[in-house]
Each structure stands twice: as C-alpha cells, then as structure tokens.
Design an enzyme around this catalytic site. Sequence first.
Site, mmCIF file in Angstrom:
data_model
loop_
_atom_site.group_PDB
_atom_site.id
_atom_site.type_symbol
_atom_site.label_atom_id
_atom_site.label_comp_id
_atom_site.label_asym_id
_atom_site.label_seq_id
_atom_site.Cartn_x
_atom_site.Cartn_y
_atom_site.Cartn_z
ATOM 1 N N ALA A 12 0.842 -1.207 0.000
ATOM 2 C CA ALA A 12 0.000 0.000 0.000
ATOM 3 C C ALA A 12 0.874 1.253 0.000
ATOM 4 C CB ALA A 12 -0.912 -0.018 1.208
ATOM 5 N N CYS A 44 -6.523 -6.134 3.067
ATOM 6 C CA CYS A 44 -7.826 -5.867 3.697
ATOM 7 C C CYS A 44 -8.912 -6.786 3.144
ATOM 8 C CB CYS A 44 -8.236 -4.410 3.484
ATOM 9 S SG CYS A 44 -6.879 -3.265 3.734
ATOM 10 N N VAL A 81 15.870 -6.725 0.578
ATOM 11 C CA VAL A 81 16.936 -5.770 0.908
ATOM 12 C C VAL A 81 17.565 -6.260 2.197
ATOM 13 C CG1 VAL A 81 17.492 -3.394 1.527
ATOM 14 C CG2 VAL A 81 15.758 -3.859 -0.220
ATOM 15 N N ALA A 111 9.342 1.420 3.407
ATOM 16 C CA ALA A 111 7.913 1.062 3.449
ATOM 17 C C ALA A 111 7.832 -0.427 3.756
ATOM 18 C CB ALA A 111 7.255 1.395 2.113
ATOM 19 N N TYR A 276 13.150 8.372 4.130
ATOM 20 C CA TYR A 276 11.766 8.590 4.556
ATOM 21 C C TYR A 276 11.201 7.284 5.113
ATOM 22 C CZ TYR A 276 12.243 12.644 1.455
ATOM 23 O OH TYR A 276 12.665 13.804 0.860
ATOM 24 N N THR A 299 -5.343 3.190 5.085
ATOM 25 C CA THR A 299 -5.677 4.582 4.763
ATOM 26 C C THR A 299 -4.544 5.537 5.161
ATOM 27 O OG1 THR A 299 -6.913 4.455 6.820
ATOM 28 C CG2 THR A 299 -8.195 4.477 4.797
HETATM 29 C C1 LIG Z 1 -6.382 -9.142 7.081
HETATM 30 C C2 LIG Z 1 -6.127 -7.661 7.070
HETATM 31 C C3 LIG Z 1 -7.185 -6.773 6.931
HETATM 32 C C4 LIG Z 1 -6.966 -5.405 6.934
HETATM 33 N N1 LIG Z 1 -8.040 -4.571 6.781
HETATM 34 C C5 LIG Z 1 -7.834 -3.236 6.705
HETATM 35 C C6 LIG Z 1 -8.935 -2.354 6.456
HETATM 36 O O1 LIG Z 1 -10.083 -2.792 6.275
HETATM 37 N N2 LIG Z 1 -8.681 -1.005 6.394
HETATM 38 C C7 LIG Z 1 -7.419 -0.504 6.547
HETATM 39 O O2 LIG Z 1 -7.252 0.724 6.467
HETATM 40 N N3 LIG Z 1 -6.358 -1.319 6.785
HETATM 41 C C8 LIG Z 1 -6.531 -2.665 6.861
HETATM 42 N N4 LIG Z 1 -5.458 -3.505 7.057
HETATM 43 C C9 LIG Z 1 -4.113 -2.911 7.253
HETATM 44 C C10 LIG Z 1 -3.418 -2.643 5.937
HETATM 45 O O3 LIG Z 1 -3.394 -3.795 5.147
HETATM 46 C C11 LIG Z 1 -2.005 -2.165 6.226
HETATM 47 O O4 LIG Z 1 -2.077 -0.977 6.962
HETATM 48 C C12 LIG Z 1 -1.225 -1.912 4.933
HETATM 49 O O5 LIG Z 1 -1.015 -3.130 4.259
HETATM 50 C C13 LIG Z 1 0.120 -1.275 5.251
HETATM 51 O O6 LIG Z 1 0.822 -1.142 4.065
HETATM 52 P P1 LIG Z 1 2.411 -0.990 4.066
HETATM 53 O O7 LIG Z 1 2.781 -0.842 2.639
HETATM 54 O O8 LIG Z 1 2.828 0.033 5.040
HETATM 55 O O9 LIG Z 1 2.987 -2.353 4.666
HETATM 56 P P2 LIG Z 1 2.821 -3.865 4.234
HETATM 57 O O10 LIG Z 1 1.483 -4.099 3.633
HETATM 58 O O11 LIG Z 1 3.201 -4.680 5.440
HETATM 59 O O12 LIG Z 1 3.917 -4.074 3.106
HETATM 60 C C14 LIG Z 1 5.286 -4.017 3.375
HETATM 61 C C15 LIG Z 1 5.998 -4.866 2.354
HETATM 62 O O13 LIG Z 1 7.405 -4.693 2.507
HETATM 63 C C16 LIG Z 1 8.053 -5.928 2.334
HETATM 64 N N5 LIG Z 1 9.372 -5.893 2.979
HETATM 65 C C17 LIG Z 1 9.640 -5.726 4.298
HETATM 66 N N6 LIG Z 1 10.981 -5.752 4.511
HETATM 67 C C18 LIG Z 1 11.547 -5.945 3.294
HETATM 68 C C19 LIG Z 1 12.898 -6.090 2.863
HETATM 69 N N7 LIG Z 1 13.906 -6.037 3.727
HETATM 70 N N8 LIG Z 1 13.129 -6.305 1.548
HETATM 71 C C20 LIG Z 1 12.111 -6.361 0.664
HETATM 72 N N9 LIG Z 1 10.803 -6.229 1.026
HETATM 73 C C21 LIG Z 1 10.537 -6.032 2.324
HETATM 74 C C22 LIG Z 1 7.084 -6.899 3.008
HETATM 75 O O14 LIG Z 1 7.313 -8.232 2.591
HETATM 76 C C23 LIG Z 1 5.740 -6.360 2.512
HETATM 77 O O15 LIG Z 1 5.384 -6.915 1.271
HETATM 78 C C24 LIG Z 1 -5.648 -4.897 7.071
HETATM 79 C C25 LIG Z 1 -4.568 -5.774 7.211
HETATM 80 C C26 LIG Z 1 -4.803 -7.153 7.211
HETATM 81 C C27 LIG Z 1 -3.642 -8.097 7.351
#
Ligand SMILES: Cc1cc2nc3c(=O)[nH]c(=O)nc-3n(C[C@H](O)[C@H](O)[C@H](O)COP(=O)(O)OP(=O)(O)OC[C@H]3O[C@@H](n4cnc5c(N)ncnc54)[C@H](O)[C@@H]3O)c2cc1C
Length: 446
Positions: A12, A44, A81, A111, A276, A299
């Site tokens: 996301a 989600c 990474v 991220a 960042y 969000t």
């Molecule tokens: C079942 C479920 C339902 C949800 N429902 C909702 C909802 O209804 N509404 C809502 O607002 N939020 C919801 N969420 C939360 C939402 O999914 C997260 O807030 C969102 O995915 C965060 O996005 P992100 O990119 O910060 O992190 P993530 O989605 O955790 O992605 C981070 C990515 O970085 C990768 N990564 C980490 N370290 C490394 C590395 N060293 N090298 C390469 N890649 C790496 C990980 O493998 C991962 O793919 C839900 C979450 C889940 C699990």
Amino acid sequence: MTRKIIIIGAHAAGVDAASAARKTDRTAEITLITKEKKPAYSRCGLPFVLGKHIKEFDDLVVFPERFYKMMKLNLLTETTVINVDTKAKTVNITDKNGTKDTLTYDSLLLATGAGPFMPPVKGHEKNGIFVVRTLDDGAKIDNAIKSAKSAVIIGAGLIGLEVAVACIERGLKTTVVEFLPYVLPVLLDKAMADNVQKTLEEKGMNIIVGKGAEEFLGDDKVTGVLVGGETIPADLVVVATGVRANLELAKNAGVALGQKGIPTNARMETNIKDVYAIGDCAETINLITRRPMMSQLGTTAVRQAKVAGTNAAGGYSTFPGGIGSWITRLFDTEVGGTGLTEFMAARSGFETVSGTINSKTRADYFPGALPIKIKLVADKETGKLIGAQIIGGEEVTQRINALNYAIINEMCVTELAKAETCYAPPVSETWEPITLAAEMLLRKLK
Ligand SMILES: Cc1cc2nc3c(=O)[nH]c(=O)nc-3n(C[C@H](O)[C@H](O)[C@H](O)COP(=O)(O)OP(=O)(O)OC[C@H]3O[C@@H](n4cnc5c(N)ncnc54)[C@H](O)[C@@H]3O)c2cc1C
C-alpha cells in the site's frame, strides 16, 4: 542528473509513494523492491475471500503488471533488501536465486510494513495454526477450512472478527478468544463492544473474553486450544493478536526508532537525510493527544506515501497526522469509529463526557429502516468532540468520515448539535442521529 529513488516494500505505502514520485518527477529512476511474489494486493480483502464474498485471492491484486510498465517503475519482486548504508547511499539486495547486487539512491523510502505478532503460547508451531497477512496465508487458511469443522480465532480485533465471520460463513463452528475484557478492545468502549458481541453471538459465534489461550493442543497438528483450563476443539486456529512494525533494516541502518515504529517529521523524513518512512513501519502523530501512535491502517499508509513520494522526488508536501478512523462489516452490521474511546481518552489524561443514542437509518415507517447506535465522546473542559463510535445496519462509513472532519477541525459539541443535515424518508431520519447524540452529550456537558 537523473534522480534515483529506491522504495523498500511494494505494498500500500510503497506503490502509492512510487506513483506520487512519478507524478512529481517524470524522469526519475524509481525502483520498488519487495520480498513477496506479488506487489500491492489488498490485505484488507483477505477475510472477504475466505468468506467467499470475493471469488479469488488474485482478485485482490490492485495494479496489473502493465501499471508498473506504464509508470516506468523498476519493480523487483521476490527480492530482499538485506542492508542499507545511509552514508554511501546504497542498498544491498538478494533475489530468489541468491544473486546479490548493490543499488545506489538519492532518496530512500522505508515502506517495510509490519508482520503478525505470534504470542509465545505453548504449541504455537503446530500445523493448522495460521496468521493472516499475505496471499499465501489466505490460501493456506482457505485450504484448511475446506476440510475443517471447527475453528478457534485468537484475538477479537478487527482482523480476528472478520476472519471469524468468514469461518462461520463457511460453515465452521467458530470460537473467538480475547484476552481483554471485551471485543474490539482498542477501538470501542465496553457497552458498544457488548452490543457487537451480542450481535455476533446471535449469528452463532462463540466468544470468550477476559481469557487467553494457554496452550495449543495436539501432536503435530493442532486439535484444540486450552482456555481457562477448558479444551476448545479446533481443526484450525487463526492467531490475530496484532502486528509489529518491521524495523530491523531501519535499526541496522542507524535510523532512529520510537517506541514501536519509525518517527518522522511532517514531510515523512526520518532522522537521516534523504531517508523517509511510511506506512505500517512509521509512527503517526495523533492529532488529539499530540503523541506518537501506530496507526497501521491502509488509509494512513497511502496518505503518508503520497507525501513522502512527492518529497523524495523533489516536491513539497506535508502529512498532518491522524486520529485513527476505521470501519468494518461483520455479517450485516457495520461498526466504525474515529478519534479516542472514553477508555483511551482517560488513559491520555482527558476528563470526558459521552452521549449515546439509538436511532434508525431511514424514517421509522420506511421499509428497510435499520437500527443505528452512536456514541460521541467530548473533552469535558473544552466541549470539543474527541471520539465517535457507531454500530449500524447501513450508512456508518460516511457518518464516521463526517465525524472525523469534525474532530480534526476541533468542533465543539454545541456546533455539532446545530449542524444542518439533510432528510428524506428512504435515506434518513428527520433528525440526523449524530445531532441527537450531540444533543444528548450537550445536556450532560451542561
Ligand atoms: C487481514 C487484514 C485486513 C486489513 N483490513 C484493513 C482495512 O479494512 N482497512 C485498513 O485501512 N487497513 C486494513 N489492514 C491494514 C493494511 O493492510 C495495512 O495498513 C497496509 O497493508 C500497510 O501497508 P504498508 O505498505 O505500510 O505495509 P505492508 O502491507 O506490510 O507491506 C510491506 C511490504 O514490505 C516488504 N518488505 C519488508 N521488509 C523488506 C525487505 N527487507 N526487503 C524487501 N521487502 C521487504 C514486506 O514483505 C511487505 O510486502 C488490514 C490488514 C490485514 C492483514
């Protein structure tokens, strides 16, 4: 010279940041790196595939491959990474074949998201015990459901309850175990939570609150969970006890860490120049308490990402912070909230007053009118609205959004009670339920 932007994590936060960076700088070299096979799918949506509201897990993939090509994003999947050197401005990567490489950057976006927390309960390594975070996790649970008759879900937060609903929809005898005294304990106050629990129990969900899982029973494969000295049979267990930010990489790179995540300034910059942090690994300032919080919502991730992506590409944008707005649907009931619960407000030092009303979503006489329950929380000293919780049959989302604007703009309950609202029998009551709740609160404030 071409600007080089590297984004670690292509979910996301990562992908939205890449989009914003591309819109800001048409020529930048933007590299997105993820450990996973597929970038940017909707976590989600996982519980709703399990519940068969969505056909396939692949339907959750948000952007097709051509999107990355069209946006000229260099996407590296199944690549990890392993190290960041913020002085040399390099990242070391290794792909699924073990091939290593070193990339250089001008701007780096962390991220890295979060991972599920597995409490150290005896037997947690047995087969048949799952977490729910990735497409693979979803597919494994889906597969287990096919041959299961019973499920135990550990944790009655949003994800735990959504998965429990899915298990019931798939015909499983389902028990939810929550260590704290009521369901959705961080998001609702007790009376509202009891209301949700009653609704779920009426649909056949067995809910145990105030007790933790003591042991996962069985030989190689789980057969039950020990709770309060009693055995609850389980063909599968889903552990949904929260997430923890992935901070290892940031820590090793010397990025300053807060209590649970990476602190940033309003431009989403960490303590290290040109680095960042966004999404589930980053802290957010709570606009009511002015203290850091872990929002860990999609969000928040995309809003922070837009800001960081713009800045990393040479633009200027700021993220104001947030108050945590959430929503879900459990069977036919929508539940949502924004700001602080009374419990959380008290923990942050507020003296609060609250007002709760029961109303209808349409004119009482109009066919299909559904119940709606609204609780508003105000700061006793200033009369400002600081929290709202809603349970209803429909139309909860936009009411939560409206109340979010009201809280962020520091609206007093007096003003909210006088707000001009719209009405027609098929879509609303003459008196908007929010207005009635505000009036109730106002009487108590006076
Ligand atoms: C079942 C479920 C339902 C949800 N429902 C909702 C909802 O209804 N509404 C809502 O607002 N939020 C919801 N969420 C939360 C939402 O999914 C997260 O807030 C969102 O995915 C965060 O996005 P992100 O990119 O910060 O992190 P993530 O989605 O955790 O992605 C981070 C990515 O970085 C990768 N990564 C980490 N370290 C490394 C590395 N060293 N090298 C390469 N890649 C790496 C990980 O493998 C991962 O793919 C839900 C979450 C889940 C699990």
